[in-house]
Structure formats: structure tokens, C-alpha cells
Scaffold this active site. Structure first.
Site: not given
Lengths: 425, 439
Positions: A71, A74-75, A146
Site C-alpha cells: 500500500h 502504491e502511494h 490514513e
């Protein structure tokens, strides 16, 4: 390598799409949809939060990575020397995003114009990693927020706590975003290693659906993509006991009514069989406690569930489970009643009327997918990673028999391999 | 290219709209009753669609009714309550696969239309015209639970709390389900009374969206409404205060990890279409895109949050900005948000920013033509704009084109009318009075 194209048609729908193996090694699934004004493109790698220990054929040793790396990567892919990919998309009018799930990372955009330019941006930024100590550190702040947002999300907590209770070792039990501690261990070297392993075109797929032109995709791919290096990816297998880790797990959060998830752990099969198993589990969830069943009626009339109650099945890679979830003043009673009903159906057999009804509903729900651009692209993505062709899924449903479902029920809804997760005030 | 929407008045203030498009594979039929949002009636009105969705006079049993829907290839019935400005919208809708995919030649579309009409207009009532006691009790409890469950989703909870603080005393502050007190008083009789009242007095919008033949739906609803003696006053948007007197501050402590900061703004007198478009675009430039002022500065430059968004409520003429942050950073965040608004007020918007925001906004509007539910909601919002007096309903394409006409001067003028009204913060309460503010 030559680009190879296969046209797949569905007489039932009167439609067709292309399965293409591009000369770069990239698989493509291209589904033009007549009359639609927008296009949705997904560029995805078979790399998700469960890929926590791996190596390529060239690496000497397996690397064990901290939770949340896929993840985090991905960012970070959105940024390179020239700045942010979102800024580049701004000039095309495309709406871009990305997501990481258990078994994949997908970069996506939707647009009504300038499709070729947006696709070019997509190919370009996903092919060019750029990580520095400073940008990694900056992202730790954003992802930290997040993570906190998800920590306050009761529905999300109830679901991930359930996976944590059901699984001993399988990484499906960890949070996709990781923890503040785990993401603090991420540095640029680690991100490059993950990238170089999984962001190989041979491990990726492009799925496009909507109002676009196939030639534009091929022309852009020819221009933008270089042949991928031939690599092999080895994923370390985790040793997962059949049993669940915990029978029950709970957490206190500010919620009104207790939220519950009741999960049934099953054995994973091959990827293709997983697709059929998931369809069967989805129908079984309805046969056991769908809204026209005697059990649903009993639970509803006694005020033990409300209209939020639902079921969901998931079978992929090396995990397979089915989940009932909802809100209840007495989750333990709901669990008992579900267990009793499963035992009863196993003993007495599946009601053929319910079987026919929910098989028809399942067919309707899969046919409905083909009316929505985003759903078509996402369905092609899941089907590709599972090694099946999208139209074959409705045929799979049409061929199901009561015997198939009774056999599946025996193995996928084992009350001795179930856990319950509750989030309560 | 799809044919255009057609709209007909099939009863007094009862409109049937057909939104055709051959590319869709499902048909969606909906009926919406538009009632004044009033604290005294909100809960009774709110429970009605949840009781209605449990069956009809012909199929009174809930399980049989759901079985019927499953056999119609999983036709999906939804009931819901929403609020638009000072109006409560009580809706029931049914979505079903188109007839051409039926395996045994069933008329799915016609059956769905009949079922929806039966649910909405021919419900199961006892001989005294009262709803079933058991159904009412279960759904009364569901409404109560839904009111309490507003705290489950912290972001929407915070947004709703800011709205209530900001609009206290205005009709828009009434919550869509009413309060726990009023919901507690719902009875089978009061709910049936509310139902009869909406049948007679509500403005009604019926829509048929999809590829199928709407004639069965139109005929049934026309016939059924001809049996109802109606006296409907109609509706129009209620204006809210347009300026802020002084800034209200409200804080709430809850056991949360992340603080939610919500800032509510009044936007002055937005009366013309041009001013309305300018304000929509201004909101997008501030916080509606991943290259907006807030995204690039509050999130990307200062790493203060994961999200910081601006949303313009075009019916209420309110601009709301919200972000999930560390409580200790709230003043920094608030300061940065105000600084970015000031930048737009000072004209610091490049031609490229403006062009790119228009491109993305236009694209997201045009995209709604690809989904039956988005098209339905598109036209409902068009009808809302004009209220019962009626007026031109723009297509998404026309709306996108008009938005793209906004000039920088109009955008800056819109920004200059923005006034902070209310700051609300939900937080875990550990950082005292924000003394440990970052920076």
C-alpha cells in the site's frame, strides 16, 4: 514476442472483448462498450498485502517485508522527479486513483476525453519508480493519518479483527495499510526491491472498459512499453493450520449497536476452483440466511438483526472464507442461530426452491455487471488473476446443481472452524 | 446517443419521467414523495418506506415478497430517506434486469413496475387502515438504531454536527430521521397517518430509467393515483441565511484516534445560474480535486491529513470543508485552509488550474450518463432546482458546458463572498486547548 489477440464473444449478451498478450509481455483485457461516454482503465500488478515474504529467481534469499509495504508503494508510485502524476492527469481531465487489496495493487483512471494521453500517463508513472528518503518520510505522515482514520472505522475494525481471529499465520490477517510502527520501517531500498519484483509487466494486466478504441490502446502500448525482463517470482508459503486462531474477538469503540462479523474458514483451492467456490459460497450465504429464508425471518422478527445484515464470500490465492455481518443487540444469539441452521441444512438437504431462487438471483447479479463500465473492468481484472474468462462465470452459475452446493456446504461452512468478531460500545 | 428525458404530470403534482438509454442492462423505477422537513413529522415520515418495503396487500408476507424479488433475477428493492434543503424525500425504488436477459421469457420490467406500485400505493393495512403492529415496531426500532448509529461513521457524523450547529433554528437543521424522542413515539397508527398524508399532499416524482418499456409503469401509476383524492401544495427551495454574523466554535470529545475538523461557510447571495456555477467551480478549485489548493497544500505540502475536501451544497448555499487530522494540528490546518481561501480571493488561480478543474468537473458530470442510478438522481436534482413551478431540466452535457463558461473573474468574486460561519471539531480530547500546535 508478437502481440497476440483473441476475440471472446458472448451470444447471450451479444457482445465481445479482446484478450491480448502484448509484445512487451503485458496481458490486456479490452472491452469496448457501445454507447458509453466514459472509459475506465485499470493497470494492476498481482501484488497485495498478503505478499509479505518473497524473492525472484535471481535473489539469493527471501525478504520478509513490514506490514503495509504494498500500500505504501502504491502511494509512492504517484510521485517522480517531475512531480505528481495527479498533476499530469489534471491536464487530461481524467479522474485517477489507486487501491491496494489483499492480492493486488491497481492504478486506475476514468475519463470522457483524452483517453490516449491519460493511458500514456498511466503507463509512464507506473513504469518509473522514484523514491527518496525525503519523499518516503513525507508519505509516512499522510499514511499515518490514513491508518488513524481506519482505526476509528468500526466496520473496518470488525472485519479485520475477524481475519485476525480466523488466521494464525496467513498474512490475510494483517491490515492492508499496516501500522504506524510497521510503516516506520519502510525505506527507499525496500520499496525498490518490492517494485523490481512485482511491477514486472509479466506479472501485470491492463483492463479497459467503456467508450474507447482498441487501436489507441495498442498504439500507446507499443510506444510506451518495453519488453519485460523474464523473471520468476517465488512467494513463501505460510503454514496455516485448519483451525481458527480464536473463536471470539472483541473491541470497544464508540458505536451505537454492537457490530458483528461471523466468519467460516475453508480450505483454499487452485485459483480457478476458487472462483467457483466463491460463487457457491455466495449462493450458500443466501440459502442459509438470505432475506427470504426462514432463518432471516426469525432473526428479523426477534429484532436480532436489521436490514444491514448481509453475507460476503472471498476465495483467492491461499485463503477462502465466508462472512455474515450486521448489527445486533445480541451477536452471540445470531451466531448460535446461524450455526443451528447450517447443521439443519446439512442434515435435511438444501431446499430446492431456495436453490433455484438464489441461483437465478446470482445469474441476474453477474449479468448486471456488464451494464457498468467500472464493474466490467474490475471483473476482468479479478477473472484474469484467477485464470478464468469473464463470460465463463455465468455459464459456471448456469451449470450449478443442488449436489454441487451440498458438497460445498459440507466443507465451507464448518461451525467448528468459525470465529466471531464484535465491535461494541 | 440516448433519446431525451420526457416528463408528464399524471396526477396533481405527480410527475412521471422517462429517462431512456438503450445501453443499460437494468431498469430502475423509483417513487419519491417530497414532504416538508418538520421536526414534528420527520420520524413518522421516515419510518414509512421501511414498513412499505416489507410487502404489499397482495404479497403481505415479508419472506414471500423477498422470494419473489429473488426469483425476478435478484431484483433489488431499496427504501430510503434523504433530505434536500428543507424537504424530506421518502423514496422506494426497484431495479431489475432487462427482459432481454430473462432465461424463460419473463416480463421482469413489467413485474418490477407492478411490484413497486403495489409496495408504494397498495400496502398491507388492517381493516382500520393501520400498518401491521409488528412491522412498525421493528422498523421503529430500526429508525432509532439508525439515529444512534450516526456516531459509527465519524466523518459523516462530524459533518452532520457542523451542519446542525451552523443552521440551528433553520428547517434544514432537522435531521432526516428526526430525533430519538420523536422516533420513540412512532406507532402503527401515526405511521399510517403519515403515509396517507404523503399520499395526498406530497409532491411526487416517479422515474423510469433504463432500456426497457416504461408503459406498464406509467399506466399503473396513473391508474393508482387517479384513485387518490389529492391536494398537494407543491414545493420550492427555502432560502437560508446567506451571511455569517460571527464565527461559532463547537468541540466534542469522543474516544477517537483521529480528530475531524469541519468548517462551515456561508457563500452570500447566490441567485443567478452564473453565480451558482462560479461557486461550484470555486469549491472544486479549493478542495474538489487531487490538484486542488487543499490537496496540494494541506495534504501534500504539509502532510497534515489524508483527506481535506471542500463540498458545495448548492441547495442550501453552504460550503463545507472537512479534514481528518491530529488534534494538536488543528490550528495549523485551519490556518492553512483559510490561507488557501484567501489565495483564491486574491486571484491566485492560474489559467491552467482553472482549465484543469473545469475539465475534471465536466468529465465527472458527463460520466453520470453511464449509470441508471446517476441519471435518475441527476434529473431528480434538476426537478428540485425549480420546485413545483417547473422549469428547464438541463442534460448533464448542457450543465458541463455551462460550468466551463465560468470566468476567473466570476470565480474570484464567488470566493470573496465566502464567510466562515462555524468550526466544529470532534476529537479524543488529549491535547488540551491546542497549545501544542505543530509548527
Amino acid at each position: 514476442m508478437q502481440t497476440k489477440t483473441e476475440i471472446i464473444t458472448s451470444p447471450r449478451l451479444g457482445e465481445a472483448y479482446r484478450q491480448i498478450k502484448h509484445s512487451s509481455g503485458l496481458e490486456m483485457r479490452l472491452y469496448p462498450m457501445q454507447g458509453f461516454n466514459h472509459t475506465y482503465a485499470l493497470f494492476a500488478t498481482k501484488y497485495g498485502s498478503v505478499d509479505t515474504c518473497f524473492k525472484t529467481g535471481e535473489d539469493a534469499d527471501f525478504v520478509k517485508v513490514p506490514e503495509g509495504v504494498a500500500h505504501f508503494l502504491e502511494h509512492k508510485m504517484f510521485e517522480n522527479e517531475e512531480g505528481d502524476a495527479f498533476i499530469r492527469y489534471a491536464a487530461t481531465g481524467a479522474s485517477a486513483n489507486a487501491y491496494t487489496s489483499f492480492d493486488r495493487t491497481a492504478y486506475l483512471f476514468s475519463c470522457t476525453e483524452n483517453f490516449a494521453q491519460s493511458l500514456e500517463i498511466l503507463f509512464d508513472f507506473v513504469s518509473r519508480p522514484y523514491f527518496t528518503d525525503e519523499t518516503v518520510e513525507k508519505e509516512q505522515g499522510i499514511i499515518g493519518q490514513e491508518i488513524k482514520m481506519y482505526e476509528d472505522n468500526a466496520e473496518f475494525r470488525a472485519y479485520f479483527n475477524l481475519l485476525d481471529a480466523m488466521y494464525h499465520n496467513n498474512p490475510v490477517r494483517i491490515d492492508i495499510v499496516g501500522t504506524e510502527q510497521s510503516i516506520a520501517q519502510i525505506d527507499k531500498e525496500l520499496l525498490y526491491r518490492c517494485y523490481n519484483t512485482f511491477y514486472n509487466l509479466g506479472n501485470m494486466v491492463l483492463c479497459v472498459a467503456g467508450g474507447f478504441d482498441i487501436e489507441t490502446v495498442l498504439e500507446t502500448a507499443d510506444r510506451m512499453l518495453s519488453p519485460a525482463k523474464d523473471i520468476t517470482i517465488e512467494r513463501a508459503q505460510t503454514d496455516e493450520p485448519k483451525s481458527v486462531r480464536l473463536d471470539y474477538i472483541e473491541q470497544n469503540l464508540p458505536v451505537a449497536l454492537p457490530l458483528f462479523h461471523i466468519g467460516f474458514k475453508a480450505d483454499p483451492a487452485g485459483e480457478r476452483d476458487n472462483v467457483k467456490n466463491q460463487i457457491m459460497d455466495d449462493i450458500l450465504l443466501e440459502i442459509i440466511a438470505g432475506d427470504s429464508t426462514p432463518l432471516y425471518r426469525r432473526l428479523y422478527d426477534e429484532g436480532l438483526i436489521n436490514s444491514e445484515f448481509s453475507g460476503d464470500a472471498m476465495s483467492s490465492r491461499d485463503y477462502s472464507f465466508a462472512v455474515f455481518g450486521g448489527e445486533s443487540r445480541d451477536p452471540a444469539r445470531v451466531r448460535d442461530e446461524i450455526a443451528k441452521e447450517i447443521t439443519r441444512i446439512k442434515a435435511q438437504g438444501i431446499d430446492p426452491k431456495l436453490f433455484g431462487r438464489y441461483k437465478k438471483a446470482s445469474y441476474g447479479s453477474y449479468m448486471g455487471i456488464f451494464g457498468k463500465v467500472e464493474s466490467v473492468a474490475s471483473f476482468m481484472l479479478s477473472a484474469h488473476f484467477a485464470g478464468v474468462e469473464v463470460y465463463s462465470v455465468t455459464e459456471m452459475i448456469a451449470a450449478l446443481t443442488v449436489d454441487d452446493l451440498e458438497a460445498r456446504l459440507k466443507v465451507s461452512f464448518d461451525v467448528n472452524r468459525s470465529s466471531m468478531s464484535v465491535v461494541k460500545p | 446517443m440516448a433519446a431525451s428525458m420526457t416528463r408528464a404530470e399524471i396526477g396533481e403534482k405527480v410527475f412521471f419521467s422517462h429517462i431512456p438509454d438503450p445501453k443499460f442492462k437494468r431498469n430502475l423505477v423509483s417513487i419519491n414523495f417530497i414532504m416538508p422537513l418538520d421536526a414534528a413529522t420527520a420520524s413518522d415520515n421516515a419510518v414509512v418506506p421501511y414498513i412499505l418495503r416489507k410487502g404489499c396487500r397482495e404479497i403481505p408476507d415479508f419472506s414471500d415478497f423477498n422470494g419473489k424479488l429473488a426469483e425476478l433475477y435478484g431484483a433489488s428493492l431499496s427504501a430510503g430517506i434523504s433530505k434536500v434543503n428543507g424537504w424530506q424525500v421518502i423514496g422506494v425504488s426497484l431495479s431489475g434486469l432487462d427482459n432481454r436477459f430473462a432465461l424463460e421469457g419473463e416480463d421482469i420490467t413489467g413485474e418490477c413496475a407492478s411490484l413497486l406500485a403495489a409496495v408504494a400505493l397498495d400496502p398491507k393495512l388492517d381493516k382500520n387502515g393501520v400498518f401491521d403492529e409488528k412491522d412498525t415496531e421493528l422498523e421503529r426500532r430500526f429508525i432509532l438504531d439508525s439515529i444512534e448509529a450516526e456516531i459509527n461513521e465519524k466523518r459523516s457524523y462530524a459533518l452532520s454536527k457542523c451542519m446542525q450547529a451552523m443552521c440551528a433554528g433553520e428547517p434544514v437543521a432537522v435531521r432526516k430521521y428526526g430525533t430519538a424522542e420523536t422516533a420513540g413515539l412512532i406507532t402503527a397508527r401515526s405511521a399510517a397517518q403519515a403515509y396517507r398524508n404523503m399520499l395526498k399532499t406530497a409532491s411526487v416524482e416517479i422515474t423510469f430509467t433504463g432500456c426497457g418499456d416504461p408503459s406498464t409503469a406509467k399506466d399503473i401509476f396513473t391508474r393508482e393515483f387517479s384513485k387518490v383524492k389529492r391536494k398537494a401544495p407543491g414545493f420550492s427551495l427555502i432560502p437560508l441565511r446567506t451571511t455569517a454574523d460571527s464565527v461559532k466554535h463547537e468541540e466534542e470529545v469522543m474516544d477517537v484516534n483521529q480528530a475531524k475538523l469541519v468548517m462551515g461557510f456561508r457563500v452570500g447571495d447566490v441567485t443567478t445560474d452564473e453565480e451558482q456555477y462560479a461557486m461550484r467551480l470555486c469549491s472544486a478549485v479549493l478542495g474538489g480535486t487531487p490538484f486542488s489548493k487543499f490537496f496540494l497544500n494541506v495534504r501534500e505540502k504539509l502532510s497534515l491529513c489524508y483527506y481535506c475536501a471542500a463540498n458545495y451544497d448548492r441547495y442550501n448555499r453552504l460550503l463545507v470543508v472537512d479534514s481528518g487530522i491530529e488534534y494538536a494540528n488543528r490550528k495549523t490546518t485551519q490556518g492553512e485552509i483559510m490561507r488557501q481561501i484567501k489565495a483564491v480571493q486574491d486571484g491566485e488561480v492560474t489559467d491552467e488550474e482553472l482549465a484543469n478543474t473545469k475539465l475534471l468537473a465536466a468529465s465527472s458530470i458527463t460520466k453520470s450518463t453511464d449509470s441508471p442510478s446517476a441519471m435518475e438522481s441527476w434529473y431528480l436534482h434538476q426537478f428540485f432546482r425549480h420546485g413545483s413551478k417547473g422549469g428547464e431540466a438541463k442534460t448533464p452535457e448542457e450543465d458541463a458546458a455551462a460550468l466551463c463558461e465560468v470566468t476567473k473573474t466570476q470565480l474570484v468574486e464567488a470566493a470573496r463572498r465566502i464567510q466562515l460561519d462555524t468550526v466544529y471539531c470532534l476529537h479524543g480530547g488529549e491535547e488540551g486547548e491546542g497549545a501544542s500546535d505543530a509548527n
